[in-house]
Enzyme design. Structure first.
Site, PDB file in Angstrom:
ATOM      1  N   SER A 110       0.836  -1.196   0.000  1.00  0.00           N
ATOM      2  CA  SER A 110       0.000   0.000   0.000  1.00  0.00           C
ATOM      3  C   SER A 110       0.876   1.253   0.000  1.00  0.00           C
ATOM      4  CB  SER A 110      -0.886  -0.025   1.245  1.00  0.00           C
ATOM      5  OG  SER A 110      -1.663   1.122   1.244  1.00  0.00           O
ATOM      6  N   GLY A 111       0.586   2.150  -0.938  1.00  0.00           N
ATOM      7  CA  GLY A 111       1.341   3.403  -1.019  1.00  0.00           C
ATOM      8  C   GLY A 111       2.565   3.312  -1.906  1.00  0.00           C
ATOM      9  N   THR A 115      -1.616   2.405  -8.098  1.00  0.00           N
ATOM     10  CA  THR A 115      -2.711   3.088  -8.787  1.00  0.00           C
ATOM     11  C   THR A 115      -2.156   4.148  -9.728  1.00  0.00           C
ATOM     12  OG1 THR A 115      -4.058   2.655  -6.891  1.00  0.00           O
ATOM     13  CG2 THR A 115      -4.866   4.323  -8.393  1.00  0.00           C
ATOM     14  N   ASN A 160      -1.242   5.440   3.108  1.00  0.00           N
ATOM     15  CA  ASN A 160      -1.429   6.102   1.825  1.00  0.00           C
ATOM     16  C   ASN A 160      -2.674   6.987   1.913  1.00  0.00           C
ATOM     17  OD1 ASN A 160      -1.800   6.837  -0.797  1.00  0.00           O
ATOM     18  ND2 ASN A 160      -1.900   4.749  -1.623  1.00  0.00           N
ATOM     19  N   SER A 163      -5.524   5.467  -0.607  1.00  0.00           N
ATOM     20  CA  SER A 163      -5.302   4.025  -0.702  1.00  0.00           C
ATOM     21  C   SER A 163      -6.507   3.341  -1.352  1.00  0.00           C
ATOM     22  CB  SER A 163      -5.090   3.485   0.705  1.00  0.00           C
ATOM     23  OG  SER A 163      -4.835   2.119   0.627  1.00  0.00           O
ATOM     24  N   SER A 164      -6.230   2.490  -2.333  1.00  0.00           N
ATOM     25  CA  SER A 164      -7.325   1.757  -2.968  1.00  0.00           C
ATOM     26  C   SER A 164      -7.771   0.674  -2.002  1.00  0.00           C
ATOM     27  CB  SER A 164      -6.859   1.089  -4.251  1.00  0.00           C
ATOM     28  OG  SER A 164      -6.040   1.953  -4.974  1.00  0.00           O
ATOM     29  N   GLY A 390      -1.597  -4.739  -2.455  1.00  0.00           N
ATOM     30  CA  GLY A 390      -0.352  -5.509  -2.308  1.00  0.00           C
ATOM     31  C   GLY A 390      -0.353  -6.333  -1.055  1.00  0.00           C
ATOM     32  N   GLU A 392       0.110  -7.469   2.513  1.00  0.00           N
ATOM     33  CA  GLU A 392      -0.003  -6.618   3.703  1.00  0.00           C
ATOM     34  C   GLU A 392       0.366  -7.387   4.965  1.00  0.00           C
ATOM     35  OE1 GLU A 392      -3.466  -3.355   2.619  1.00  0.00           O
ATOM     36  OE2 GLU A 392      -4.005  -5.081   3.827  1.00  0.00           O
TER      37      GLU A 392
HETATM   38  N1  LIG Z   1       5.130   8.065 -10.160  1.00  0.00           N
HETATM   39  C1  LIG Z   1       4.788   8.843  -9.152  1.00  0.00           C
HETATM   40  N2  LIG Z   1       5.155  10.118  -9.142  1.00  0.00           N
HETATM   41  C2  LIG Z   1       4.806  10.920  -8.117  1.00  0.00           C
HETATM   42  N3  LIG Z   1       4.119  10.532  -7.044  1.00  0.00           N
HETATM   43  C3  LIG Z   1       3.730   9.255  -6.974  1.00  0.00           C
HETATM   44  C4  LIG Z   1       4.020   8.350  -8.040  1.00  0.00           C
HETATM   45  N4  LIG Z   1       3.513   7.181  -7.716  1.00  0.00           N
HETATM   46  C5  LIG Z   1       2.916   7.344  -6.503  1.00  0.00           C
HETATM   47  N5  LIG Z   1       3.014   8.589  -6.067  1.00  0.00           N
HETATM   48  C6  LIG Z   1       2.529   9.151  -4.802  1.00  0.00           C
HETATM   49  O1  LIG Z   1       2.275   8.125  -3.908  1.00  0.00           O
HETATM   50  C7  LIG Z   1       0.927   8.090  -3.484  1.00  0.00           C
HETATM   51  C8  LIG Z   1       0.434   6.658  -3.344  1.00  0.00           C
HETATM   52  O2  LIG Z   1       0.369   6.046  -4.602  1.00  0.00           O
HETATM   53  P1  LIG Z   1      -0.768   5.012  -5.013  1.00  0.00           P
HETATM   54  O3  LIG Z   1      -2.067   5.479  -4.542  1.00  0.00           O
HETATM   55  O4  LIG Z   1      -0.574   4.709  -6.415  1.00  0.00           O
HETATM   56  O5  LIG Z   1      -0.352   3.799  -4.154  1.00  0.00           O
HETATM   57  P2  LIG Z   1      -0.941   2.312  -4.239  1.00  0.00           P
HETATM   58  O6  LIG Z   1       0.202   1.430  -4.484  1.00  0.00           O
HETATM   59  O7  LIG Z   1      -2.040   2.285  -5.204  1.00  0.00           O
HETATM   60  O8  LIG Z   1      -1.456   2.113  -2.779  1.00  0.00           O
HETATM   61  P3  LIG Z   1      -2.714   1.275  -2.305  1.00  0.00           P
HETATM   62  O9  LIG Z   1      -2.363  -0.157  -2.362  1.00  0.00           O
HETATM   63  O10 LIG Z   1      -2.929   1.763  -0.931  1.00  0.00           O
HETATM   64  O11 LIG Z   1      -3.815   1.637  -3.205  1.00  0.00           O
HETATM   65  C9  LIG Z   1       0.172   8.836  -4.536  1.00  0.00           C
HETATM   66  O12 LIG Z   1      -0.963   9.445  -3.998  1.00  0.00           O
HETATM   67  C10 LIG Z   1       1.202   9.858  -4.985  1.00  0.00           C
HETATM   68  O13 LIG Z   1       1.207  10.947  -4.122  1.00  0.00           O
HETATM   69 MG   LIG Z   2      -3.992   2.092  -5.104  1.00  0.00          MG
END
Ligand SMILES: Nc1ncnc2c1ncn2[C@@H]1O[C@H](COP(=O)(O)OP(=O)(O)OP(=O)(O)O)[C@@H](O)[C@H]1O
Ligand SMILES: [Mg+2]
Length: 1107
Positions: A110-111, A115, A160, A163-164, A390, A392
């Site tokens: 997560s984070g 996404t 996050n 977070s999804s 992911g 956890e």
């Molecule tokens: N390529 C990137 N460039 C800039 N910031 C990023 C990038 N990827 C992620 N982030 C930052 O990290 C934060 C978390 O990313 P994201 O929501 O994609 O995580 P995730 O892996 O989908 O987490 P979860 O499993 O909780 O959904 C985003 O809100 C953004 O601020």
């Molecule tokens: Mg996500």
């Protein structure tokens, strides 16, 4: 300069190594150091073969611009530095060009940025695929599905801010040209427990906060909501707002996205009504009420909230109220109704809220799918993007973590399978011998969880369906029995466990050794969550709602379709959907993005090695590298390989004429690379060890430097030589020009000296000649002059003589004449009398007079009295005669003219004469009146029947009948009147009716006043005390004022023998009843054309403005 460099391989300007497969030596430390080094240089992407490792930068990097998209478009995967776009491009192109369905699997905790990565992939594909109005709409809908799903399915967690809280798999469908047609989204297991309760520091799903912050007052009122977060029990208060997140503006984005995706207004409205209902459900509270049987029954404390929910959703309040107090169990056509205690009522309320929300979410996905589904039935190519939660590991891991980790376990398995399969397929394709690779296969763990008989999920289901008392502990007991011997299962109670005495493992827990690490699960809640029980009374209450969306969300509440079979458990549902997903993924070509989170603080530039190390371990990245390297670490098609290294061998440098493969063979033999280090595939060269590649790279670098030196040397030599040749050529040109110039100068000098000498000589010669000629000429001239003088003297002498001769002759004649005269005078003197001179004078005068008159007779002018011609005077002494004659002649011809007049004409001329005496040189209007004949009767009173009445009233002879303007005393405005002058009277009559308004005997008229100017105003002053004077004097205006005044004057004179006083002045007084008003004539503007305007200024002044 750096920008102009053209990259042809990811090996160019590499920071650390861009592909982990090339890492030497390969171990955890070097792996992390390499990632860190790259991360510190903003290189957040690194490859493991074709897998992309992405480290979340937690800040926006300038690497996703449209220029970057263009840079990566249609380039080979290894051509540029690692990037998510390179992977997207590779996937899209093999989908479009090779007709291979693709899937992009994005994993990480997560984070870690899954996404974001999935959105980057989608936006890249959207940017590079076809264009056009229809295609763009599809793209826009696909992209806009993200904000909607994120609002309803994402929440702020401690890990996050966005977070999804659900798994998402999206198939994007393309046609044969690679244009997007539509898509299908599948969602997995929304974390619905969040709806009713959130851990500390976390929030509920974004949409709740977005509605409360972003909706208008009116909309909130419609949804029966208040803006205050603290009003709602379901909204955790400790972190209701998130830094950098504007819920209000996100709400607008979501509504807009819903509109773009194709939600109808009433659908959007229903969705928000359901959200509001969920929020309000949390505020329903219960209290115990004792019943006769001694049991407590729950009752709703305050029914207000319930009422509002029912109004909002169209549910019958009594039905819902009952559903919170009773539970009906049906078994074998028997209905048993039991009361709910307070705890059960809360459980039912929360279950309803969770179910409402999670079903709404699934409905949203279905609704979006309806909008974005491909419209055609043609065969489609598919690109799947999987953004799933992911792996956890929390302190307290529950059913959700168990499910999530199971899913990751399955994904790891498919990763291993497909990677190996792909590797193997490539070897076969290239004709390289396959060597067995040792790796950890997690199939055994998957089996532990999903085995139909002995798997943990099967146990759980069995336990849930079993009659009798079922608790989480009985489930754990069962696990302990069945899984005790499994190597990846541990629990305190398991009989054969090696950890029997491991006190770190509490009683109500079991531990699974996942591929990514050991995870301890709290067994509490497993049974409940798996059952996912919603009392039938509640689902029936929902089905009865007068709200089409809610009704559709609870189809099982329809009593007609009552199903006594238990609904499938959450675990088995998830297992089934994961199985479908896996099947789907297996048919596609996989592309991996493995996301890594660099720190726990959501902060940029921090690289927490321990945290990264942990992720690398559980993602099995090192193993991934090893698998990839087990055979050959590096492979490359022959052409680029030869192109890159051809400078290392004389035969291939600078050009190799034969096939590329032969060139590479020659090259490798020449370089003495041991044979076991490489293999020749069909289209690629395979290099076993990264060391060999780096050796090649070093050699290439060395050789490039040598080549650069050589090129520099040759270039410098060439530059010096060309410069020298140029200078030489220039020197010759300059020298020749200079010589030419100096010779020219010298020649010009000689030439001018010669000319000077020549000119001096010629001058001297010429002067000499001139002198001689002059002398000669002077000699000739002297002779002539002398001759001329001589002739002159001779001529003058002759002339003098002739003159003397003539004078003498003349003198003789004159003397003779005088002498004769004298003689005659002496002879005739006696004949003249003394007055002979006077006679002659008179005679001459008489003759002259005669001549004058005769001439005059012929020159006489015409008889017209206005003819001004008169002949010129011939002699000065006749001046007075001439004038007198002119006067007499004029008088005479006037008399002649007058004699022709009739009596009438005579009268008119008399009048005109009178007028002239009265007005000439006094009134400016006079000259204009001279030419106008005085007509007197302008109105034909006797002929016109209109004036019959007037005619009858007046029996005297009418001298003047004319329309005049009578000036109103009050305001100066004019009114038309008929003005009549008879022998004895002056009359004023109405112009229309002919009635006589005033009649004044002439004896009462004392004076007539008028201005000296060019106007027709005149005042008739009346005798004071007379009868007529009672109304005051008349101020009139007429076009024939001169005629009128003249006739008035003449008539008065003849009747009264008195001269009427005519006063001409620009200011006079007029008697208006009692007042005397001054009438003043001034020079006015030409505003009203040439008409004078009359204005009453005050009581005593009437102003007439004359243009
Ligand atoms: N390529 C990137 N460039 C800039 N910031 C990023 C990038 N990827 C992620 N982030 C930052 O990290 C934060 C978390 O990313 P994201 O929501 O994609 O995580 P995730 O892996 O989908 O987490 P979860 O499993 O909780 O959904 C985003 O809100 C953004 O601020
Ligand atoms: Mg996500």
């Amino acid at each position: 300069m750096a920008k102009m460099e053209v990259k042809t391989s990811l090996l160019d300007d590499m920071i650390g190594v861009g592909d982990m497969v090339l890492l030497e030596p390969l171990n955890e430390d070097s792996f992390i150091n390499n990632l860190k080094k790259r991360f510190d240089h903003n290189e957040v992407y690194t490859y493991i073969g074709s897998v992309v490792i992405s480290i979340n930068p937690y800040r926006s990097l300038p690497i996703y611009t449209p220029e970057k998209v263009e840079e990566y478009r249609n380039r080979n995967f290894y051509e540029l530095s690692p990037h998510i776009f390179a992977l997207s491009d590779e996937a899209y192109r093999s989908l479009r060009d090779q007709d291979k369905d693709q899937c992009i699997l994005i994993t990480g905790e997560s984070g870690a940025g899954k996404t974001e990565a999935s959105k980057l992939v989608m936006s890249y594909v959207a940017a590079v695929c076809g264009k056009g109005a229809e295609v763009n709409q599809v793209k826009e809908q696909l992209l806009q599905s993200n904000p909607v799903l994120e609002a309803f399915g994402n929440a702020k967690t401690v890990r996050n801010d966005n977070s999804s809280r659900f798994g998402k798999y999206m198939d994007i469908e393309f046609d044969f040209k690679g244009d997007p047609l539509g898509g299908v989204i599948s969602n997995y297991l929304l974390e619905k427990s969040r709806v009713v309760k959130q851990p500390r520091g976390e929030r509920n799903f974004h949409i709740f906060y977005q509605i409360l912050s972003g909706a208008s007052e009116e909309f909130l009122c419609k949804l029966k909501l208040e803006r205050d977060f603290s009003r709602y029990n379901y909204l955790g208060l400790d972190s209701a707002t998130v830094n950098g997140v504007d819920d209000a503006s996100n709400f607008r984005t979501v509504r807009n996205a819903m509109q773009i995706v194709g939600f109808m207004d009433h659908e959007t409205q229903s969705v928000f009504e359901v959200v509001a209902a969920v929020l309000k459900l949390g505020n329903i509270e219960f209290k115990p009420e004792s019943r006769a049987n001694g049991l407590d029954e729950s009752k709703i404390k305050d029914k207000n909230e319930l009422k509002e929910i029912c109004e909002l959703t169209g549910i019958d309040q009594s039905v819902l109220e009952r559903a919170f107090s009773f539970r009906t169990v049906e078994a074998k056509q028997e209905k048993v109704s039991t009361t709910l205690n307070v705890a059960q009522a809360y459980y039912a309320r929360d279950a309803l809220a969770k179910n409402l929300y999670s079903r709404l979410f699934s409905w949203l996905v279905t609704r979006i799918n309806e909008s974005i589904k491909a419209q055609t039935k043609v065969r489609k190519k598919v690109m799947g993007v999987l953004d799933i939660y992911g792996f956890e590991i929390f302190e307290d891991n529950s059913f959700e973590q168990f499910i999530i980790n199971y899913c990751n376990e399955k994904l790891q398995q498919i990763f291993i399978e497909l990677t190996l399969k792909e590797e193997q397929e490539e070897y076969i394709r290239e004709g390289i011998e396959w060597t067995h690779i040792e790796y950890f296969n997690n199939a055994i763990i998957c089996d532990l969880i999903e085995n139909n008989q002995t798997g943990i999920l099967a146990m759980l289901d069995e336990e849930c369906l079993r009659p009798g008392t079922v608790t989480d502990d009985t489930f754990l007991e069962k696990l302990n029995q069945v899984c005790a011997t499994h190597q990846h299962f541990e629990s305190r109670m398991s009989k054969c466990s090696r950890f029997l005495n491991d006190t770190s493992l509490p009683h109500s827990c079991f531990r699974i050794q996942h591929y990514a690490g050991k995870v301890m699960y709290q067994v509490e809640g497993f049974v409940d969550k798996n059952n996912d029980l919603l009392y039938r009374d509640l689902s029936q209450a929902m089905w009865k709602a007068n709200h089409s969306l809610i009704k559709a969300l609870f189809p099982e509440g329809n009593p007609a379709k009552i199903n006594l079979k238990r609904p499938p458990t959450a675990g088995s549902q998830f297992k089934a959907s994961v199985a479908t997903l896996m099947k789907n993924l297996q048919t596609k070509n996989p592309n991996y993005i493995r996301c890594i989170k660099p720190n726990d603080k959501k902060a940029a530039n921090i690289f927490n090695e321990a945290l990264v190390c942990h992720q690398i371990r559980y993602l099995g990245l090192l193993e991934n590298v090893r698998v990839r390297r087990a055979g050959y670490a590096f492979r490359q098609p022959y052409e680029p390989c030869l192109e890159r290294y051809k400078m290392l061998c004389k035969q291939t440098w600078p050009h190799w004429r034969g096939p590329a493969r032969a060139g590479v063979e020659v090259l490798f033999n020449e370089l003495g690379i041991p044979e076991e280090e490489f293999s020749f595939g069909r289209s690629k060269i395979f290099i076993r060890n990264p060391r060999t590649l780096f050796k090649l790279e070093d050699l290439r670098k060395q050789r490039l430097e040598d080549l650069a030196t050589l090129i520099g040397k040759i270039y410098r030599g060439w530059k010096c030589r060309t410069r020298f040749l140029l200078m030489k050529k220039c020197q010759i040109v300059i020298a020749s020009w200079y010589r030419r110039y100096s010779q020219q100068k010298k020649y010009q000098k000689i030439k001018s000296s010669a000319i000077t000498v020549q000119s001096y000589i010629r001058g001297w010669k010429a002067r000499k000649l001139l002198r001689e000629l002059k002398h000669l000429k002077r000699c000739n001239e002297a002779a002539t002059v002398i001759a001329a003088y001589w002739h002159g003297t001779q001529a003058r002498r002759e002339l003098r003589r002739l003159k003397d001769e003539a004078r003498n002759k003349h003198a003789v004649a004159v003397i003779w004449a005088f002498w004769l005269g004298y003689k005659v005078r002496r002879e005739y003197r006696k004949f003249f009398r003394a007055n002979a001179g006077r006679k002659i004078y008179e005679f001459t005068l008489q003759r002259l007079m005669q001549k004058y008159f005769l001439e005059m007779k012929n020159k006489m002018p015409s008889l017209s009295p206005i003819d001004k011609n008169w002949p010129a005077r011939p002699y000065l002494f006749l001046d007075s005669t001439h004038k007198e004659l002119k006067r007499l002649f004029h008088l005479w011809r006037c008399k002649k003219y007058r004699d022709q007049f009739t009596d009438q004409q005579k009268l008119i001329y008399e009048e005109k004469l009178e007028a002239s005496e009265l007005f000439k040189d006094k009134k400016a209007l006079y000259p204009a009146s001279v030419g106008q004949p005085f007509q007197g009767a302008y109105l034909e009173i006797s002929e016109n029947p209109k004036y019959k009445k007037l005619k009858d009233a007046v029996d005297e002879k009418i001298i003047i009948a004319e329309v005049v303007n009578k000036i109103n005393r009050a305001n100066g405005k004019a009114a038309s009147r008929i003005f009549l002058l008879t022998k004895n009277n002056v009359l004023l009559a109405d112009q229309k009716s002919g009635t006589i308004k005033s009649e004044v005997p002439l004896g009462d008229v004392t004076k007539v006043s008028m201005s000296s100017q060019n106007d027709g105003f005149f005042a008739v002053h009346l005798k004071e005390g007379s009868e007529a004077a009672s109304k005051g004097d008349f101020l009139l205006s007429s076009d024939h004022v001169i005629e009128m005044a003249t006739k008035l004057y003449r008539t008065t004179l003849s009747q009264t023998k008195q001269k009427l006083n005519i006063e001409i002045s620009d200011e006079f007084l007029v008697q208006f009843k009692q007042d005397k008003v001054c009438v003043k004539f001034i020079q006015g503007s030409q505003k009203n054309g040439n008409i004078p305007t009359c204005k009453r200024k005050n009581n005593r002044l009437l102003e007439v403005a004359i243009p």
